[in-house]
Scaffold this motif. Sequence first.
Motif, PDB file in Angstrom:
ATOM      1  N   ARG A  25       0.864  -1.176   0.000  1.00 14.00           N
ATOM      2  CA  ARG A  25       0.000   0.000   0.000  1.00 14.00           C
ATOM      3  C   ARG A  25       0.897   1.220   0.000  1.00 14.00           C
ATOM      4  NH1 ARG A  25      -3.210  -3.102  -1.267  1.00 14.00           N
ATOM      5  NH2 ARG A  25      -5.287  -3.561  -0.408  1.00 14.00           N
ATOM      6  N   GLY A  26       1.242   1.697  -1.198  1.00 13.92           N
ATOM      7  CA  GLY A  26       2.208   2.777  -1.291  1.00 13.92           C
ATOM      8  C   GLY A  26       3.556   2.282  -0.812  1.00 13.92           C
ATOM      9  N   LYS A  27       4.129   2.979   0.185  1.00 11.80           N
ATOM     10  CA  LYS A  27       5.408   2.566   0.744  1.00 11.80           C
ATOM     11  C   LYS A  27       5.251   1.559   1.885  1.00 11.80           C
ATOM     12  CE  LYS A  27       7.812   6.883  -0.376  1.00 11.80           C
ATOM     13  NZ  LYS A  27       8.605   8.017   0.161  1.00 11.80           N
ATOM     14  N   ARG A  28       4.024   1.285   2.270  1.00 12.12           N
ATOM     15  CA  ARG A  28       3.775   0.377   3.392  1.00 12.12           C
ATOM     16  C   ARG A  28       3.547  -1.048   2.899  1.00 12.12           C
ATOM     17  NH1 ARG A  28      -1.069   2.331   6.761  1.00 12.12           N
ATOM     18  NH2 ARG A  28      -0.218   0.797   8.227  1.00 12.12           N
ATOM     19  N   ARG A  29       3.817  -2.005   3.768  1.00 17.36           N
ATOM     20  CA  ARG A  29       3.524  -3.411   3.506  1.00 17.36           C
ATOM     21  C   ARG A  29       2.535  -3.880   4.566  1.00 17.36           C
ATOM     22  NH1 ARG A  29       9.192  -6.495   3.068  1.00 17.36           N
ATOM     23  NH2 ARG A  29       9.317  -5.722   5.204  1.00 17.36           N
ATOM     24  N   LEU A  30       1.314  -4.142   4.165  1.00 10.69           N
ATOM     25  CA  LEU A  30       0.264  -4.518   5.098  1.00 10.69           C
ATOM     26  C   LEU A  30       0.168  -6.024   5.225  1.00 10.69           C
ATOM     27  CD1 LEU A  30      -2.563  -2.015   4.088  1.00 10.69           C
ATOM     28  CD2 LEU A  30      -0.704  -1.715   5.751  1.00 10.69           C
ATOM     29  N   HIS A  31       0.106  -6.473   6.463  1.00 10.65           N
ATOM     30  CA  HIS A  31      -0.001  -7.901   6.775  1.00 10.65           C
ATOM     31  C   HIS A  31      -1.165  -8.543   6.040  1.00 10.65           C
ATOM     32  CE1 HIS A  31      -2.122 -10.995   9.165  1.00 10.65           C
ATOM     33  NE2 HIS A  31      -0.914 -11.482   9.390  1.00 10.65           N
ATOM     34  N   GLN A  32      -0.937  -9.718   5.499  1.00 10.14           N
ATOM     35  CA  GLN A  32      -1.977 -10.528   4.882  1.00 10.14           C
ATOM     36  C   GLN A  32      -1.892 -11.928   5.466  1.00 10.14           C
ATOM     37  OE1 GLN A  32      -1.655 -11.190   0.623  1.00 10.14           O
ATOM     38  NE2 GLN A  32      -3.876 -11.200   0.401  1.00 10.14           N
ATOM     39  N   SER A  33      -2.993 -12.441   5.967  1.00  9.84           N
ATOM     40  CA  SER A  33      -2.979 -13.741   6.632  1.00  9.84           C
ATOM     41  C   SER A  33      -2.643 -14.861   5.648  1.00  9.84           C
ATOM     42  CB  SER A  33      -4.335 -14.033   7.278  1.00  9.84           C
ATOM     43  OG  SER A  33      -4.606 -13.097   8.298  1.00  9.84           O
ATOM     44  N   PRO A  34      -1.836 -15.837   6.076  1.00  6.43           N
ATOM     45  CA  PRO A  34      -1.556 -16.986   5.212  1.00  6.43           C
ATOM     46  C   PRO A  34      -2.785 -17.862   5.074  1.00  6.43           C
ATOM     47  CG  PRO A  34      -0.626 -17.339   7.385  1.00  6.43           C
ATOM     48  CD  PRO A  34      -1.148 -15.931   7.364  1.00  6.43           C
ATOM     49  N   THR A  35      -2.880 -18.571   3.960  1.00  3.51           N
ATOM     50  CA  THR A  35      -3.983 -19.502   3.767  1.00  3.51           C
ATOM     51  C   THR A  35      -3.725 -20.782   4.541  1.00  3.51           C
ATOM     52  OG1 THR A  35      -2.968 -20.586   1.857  1.00  3.51           O
ATOM     53  CG2 THR A  35      -4.305 -18.610   1.430  1.00  3.51           C
ATOM     54  N   ALA A  36      -4.771 -21.580   4.688  1.00  2.00           N
ATOM     55  CA  ALA A  36      -4.611 -22.875   5.355  1.00  2.00           C
ATOM     56  C   ALA A  36      -3.585 -23.731   4.625  1.00  2.00           C
ATOM     57  CB  ALA A  36      -5.960 -23.596   5.415  1.00  2.00           C
ATOM     58  N   GLY A  37      -3.622 -23.691   3.286  1.00  2.00           N
ATOM     59  CA  GLY A  37      -2.668 -24.474   2.519  1.00  2.00           C
ATOM     60  C   GLY A  37      -1.239 -24.034   2.733  1.00  2.00           C
ATOM     61  N   GLU A  38      -1.003 -22.728   2.848  1.00  2.00           N
ATOM     62  CA  GLU A  38       0.348 -22.218   3.081  1.00  2.00           C
ATOM     63  C   GLU A  38       0.852 -22.599   4.458  1.00  2.00           C
ATOM     64  OE1 GLU A  38      -0.162 -18.372   0.087  1.00  2.00           O
ATOM     65  OE2 GLU A  38      -0.665 -18.212   2.208  1.00  2.00           O
ATOM     66  N   ILE A  39      -0.031 -22.567   5.447  1.00  2.00           N
ATOM     67  CA  ILE A  39       0.341 -23.000   6.791  1.00  2.00           C
ATOM     68  C   ILE A  39       0.699 -24.483   6.784  1.00  2.00           C
ATOM     69  CG2 ILE A  39      -0.507 -23.359   9.148  1.00  2.00           C
ATOM     70  CD1 ILE A  39      -2.349 -20.898   8.634  1.00  2.00           C
ATOM     71  N   ASP A  40      -0.089 -25.283   6.101  1.00  2.00           N
ATOM     72  CA  ASP A  40       0.150 -26.723   6.060  1.00  2.00           C
ATOM     73  C   ASP A  40       1.466 -27.054   5.371  1.00  2.00           C
ATOM     74  OD1 ASP A  40      -2.284 -26.945   7.320  1.00  2.00           O
ATOM     75  OD2 ASP A  40      -3.378 -27.632   5.548  1.00  2.00           O
TER      76      ASP A  40
END
Length: 207
Positions: free
Chosen positions: A104-119
């Motif tokens: 978001r512009g110069k910021r990096r906003l947290h995005q939750s990992p998916t269940a598949g990525e966690i697994d």
Amino acid sequence: MVRQGGKDIEEEPPATLEEIAHAIGACRRCPIGCNGTRAVPGEGPARTRLMVVGEQPGDKEEQAGRPFVGPAGRLLDAHLARAGLDRARLYLTNAVKHFKFVPRGKRRLHQSPTAGEIDICRWWLDSERRLLRPQIILALGASAGRAFLARTPAVGKERGAPMELADGTPLWLTVHPSYLLRLKDEARAREEERFQSDLRGLASSLG
């Protein structure tokens, strides 16, 4: 065993925590590992009674290359100290080793990992756990809980009491401190007290 290209592939597990820290930097098994961020390894002694697991590194953690050094980490440190738990004697890590975000512009906003990525990333967490052999595990939030339970737990209903994993290790579940930071005034004070109560219960079980 890891999954690559839709196939299960046997892979020799790392022999040390240092090997894990090196190897996760080259891991490209899921899209998060391919987003150009630095992997953040766990931190703490190789022999510990308590393993603390969060969701994923945040912006500050990715920059520093260390877990729990941002605002949520500082809040966690304060509550651990209040509960009589010394961070220096704990092992802190995350269910997912890279920072997932949306720009978001110069910021990096947290995005939750998916269940598949966690697994997918669970292989690394299992490797840490096999080497550490902790007496108790603390999962901060639903994503961390999923990494051990193979399901997404209902934190509000399952927090504050131990659940036994397949090998007999007690798993304690509570909220992630980043959740507390999003609350205001009375709601935050109330939830911080609940968080502290969870940590005190865990500390009491350690003896």
